[in-house]
Design an enzyme around this catalytic site. Structure first.
Site, PDB file in Angstrom:
ATOM      1  N   GLY A 183       0.714  -1.183  -0.034  1.00 14.32           N
ATOM      2  CA  GLY A 183      -0.033   0.046  -0.035  1.00 14.32           C
ATOM      3  C   GLY A 183       0.817   1.261  -0.116  1.00 14.32           C
ATOM      4  O   GLY A 183       0.336   2.396   0.248  1.00 14.32           O
ATOM      5  N   TYR A 187       2.088   3.423  -5.494  1.00 12.63           N
ATOM      6  CA  TYR A 187       1.101   2.193  -6.516  1.00 12.63           C
ATOM      7  C   TYR A 187      -0.141   2.521  -6.070  1.00 12.63           C
ATOM      8  O   TYR A 187      -0.910   3.406  -5.427  1.00 12.63           O
ATOM      9  CB  TYR A 187       1.753   1.211  -6.275  1.00 12.63           C
ATOM     10  CG  TYR A 187       3.193   1.094  -6.576  1.00 12.63           C
ATOM     11  CD1 TYR A 187       3.658   1.555  -8.129  1.00 12.63           C
ATOM     12  CD2 TYR A 187       4.209   0.995  -5.688  1.00 12.63           C
ATOM     13  CE1 TYR A 187       4.822   1.462  -8.349  1.00 12.63           C
ATOM     14  CE2 TYR A 187       5.632   0.922  -6.133  1.00 12.63           C
ATOM     15  CZ  TYR A 187       5.993   1.145  -7.432  1.00 12.63           C
ATOM     16  OH  TYR A 187       7.272   1.443  -7.812  1.00 12.63           O
ATOM     17  N   GLY A 320      16.638  -2.983   3.068  1.00 11.62           N
ATOM     18  CA  GLY A 320      16.572  -3.249   1.611  1.00 11.62           C
ATOM     19  C   GLY A 320      18.032  -3.411   1.011  1.00 11.62           C
ATOM     20  O   GLY A 320      18.651  -4.241   0.580  1.00 11.62           O
TER      21      GLY A 320
END
Length: 361
Positions: A183, A187, A320
């Protein structure tokens, strides 16, 4: 065992609900663009990539498109077909054999795609027909100008909710331990949440309740399909990425969490980027597991993450970029080993080089 191992909150086990994690380091979802572009299926390289990183407390996969209209670029995998579901079983089996845990991120990009990516003639779908005016988008034919998306009908929005639920079932059938609803990052779901991209006058637009309805319905449908304890949600309140403008993120996301907190989800994954202090504001409003993430210009350091866990602002922290070149990131944190640098020109697309050829410390 080093002193760092025993003192760093990142390396302490975590247990809550269905989560049983050996450490509090999550691997954040990262698009790598290495799957079969024709079928959207992963292969042995993908399995090796995730298995190498199984020391993470929790892996969240790259975004997997939930429908043919949801695909954002070349080499991006899906979880919408039987073929894709079967192919992901090889990945999840490899991760589990290596002792890891992996959730599938469910992704619909909305307007962040191009007809070339969708098959040449299909127009991207979005809450409203609002085109991105700056920059371009990467496709199999190179960088192209964004097109104006077509506003989804009410029925198409309802169908997209159902597609998320079906994809969640596919993911669990493929052996994933759970799913994360994407979410964030401008996008589709965030396009419904933001005022500048949601100009609808049906039940999915207008007020805060209207703009949060799509997110609430997606999470609810996914939770009913696979169980709330297997469902996470990733959000990025106030994030201007991909030309998103949220006029009052506090009001929007407080309302969203008020509706979702009682559901008992596996976790809430909050990206803090922008002027809104999302983590500090939303932590008191979320009683379940909270995963924190900073999305800055440079990869987040260990010493930036640890205070959030020590203070209770977050329960887990997702890294990440550090995982790209450091498949053994928890071990490196524990031992104090130096961190390797990624081969940045090989991050997206290609083969094994820059993907599974990074050695352990």
């Amino acid at each position: 065992m080093s002193a760092l191992t025993t003192t760093s909150p990142l390396l302490r086990p975590y247990e809550k609900g269905a989560l049983r994690l050996p450490n509090r380091i999550a691997m954040a979802p990262m698009t790598r663009g290495r799957t079969d572009d024709r079928t959207g299926t992963p292969d042995a390289l993908t399995a090796a990539y995730y298995a190498q990183r199984a020391d993470a407390g929790l892996i969240v996969s790259e975004g997997l498109w939930v429908d043919a209209a949801a695909k954002g670029g070349p080499g991006v995998p899906g979880i919408a077909t039987e073929e894709q579901t079967a192919a992901w079983r090889g990945v999840t089996s490899a991760v589990h054999a290596a002792g890891g845990r992996i959730f599938a991120q469910l992704w619909h990009v909305g307007r962040m795609t191009h007809p070339v990516t969708l098959g040449g003639s299909r127009t991207p779908l979005a809450p409203s027909a609002v085109r991105i005016t700056g920059g371009d988008i990467f496709t199999s034919q190179g960088h192209l100008t964004h097109v104006t998306p077509r506003a989804m009908t009410t029925g198409e929005a309802e169908e997209a909710v159902a597609r998320f639920a079906a994809a969640a079932r596919n993911a669990v059938d493929a052996g994933f331990d759970g799913v994360e609803v994407h979410g964030a990052n401008g996008y589709l779901i965030q396009q419904f949440l933001a005022e500048n991209t949601n100009r609808r006058d049906d039940r999915y637009g207008g007020s805060v309740a209207g703009r949060t309805r799509f997110a609430r319905e997606v999470v609810g449908a996914v939770a009913r399909e696979v169980g709330a304890e297997r469902v996470g949600l990733r959000i990025s309140p106030g994030n201007p990425e991909n030309e998103i403008t949220e006029e009052d993120p506090a009001a929007t996301y407080r309302s969203l969490l008020e509706a979702l907190d009682p559901m008992g989800l596996a976790y809430l994954h909050v990206i803090e980027r922008g002027s809104y202090p999302a983590l500090a504001d939303l932590r008191p409003r979320w009683s379940g597991t909270l995963v924190a993430n900073y999305n800055g210009s440079a990869p987040t350091r260990r010493d930036q993450a640890e205070p959030l866990l020590e203070s209770g602002t977050a329960d887990l922290f997702s890294f990440g970029r550090l995982f790209i070149a450091n498949p053994d990131l928890p071990e490196r944190f524990a031992s104090g080993a130096p961190l390797a640098e990624p081969k940045w020109d090989l991050v997206y697309g290609g083969g094994a080089e820059g993907y599974i050829d990074y050695p352990r410390a």
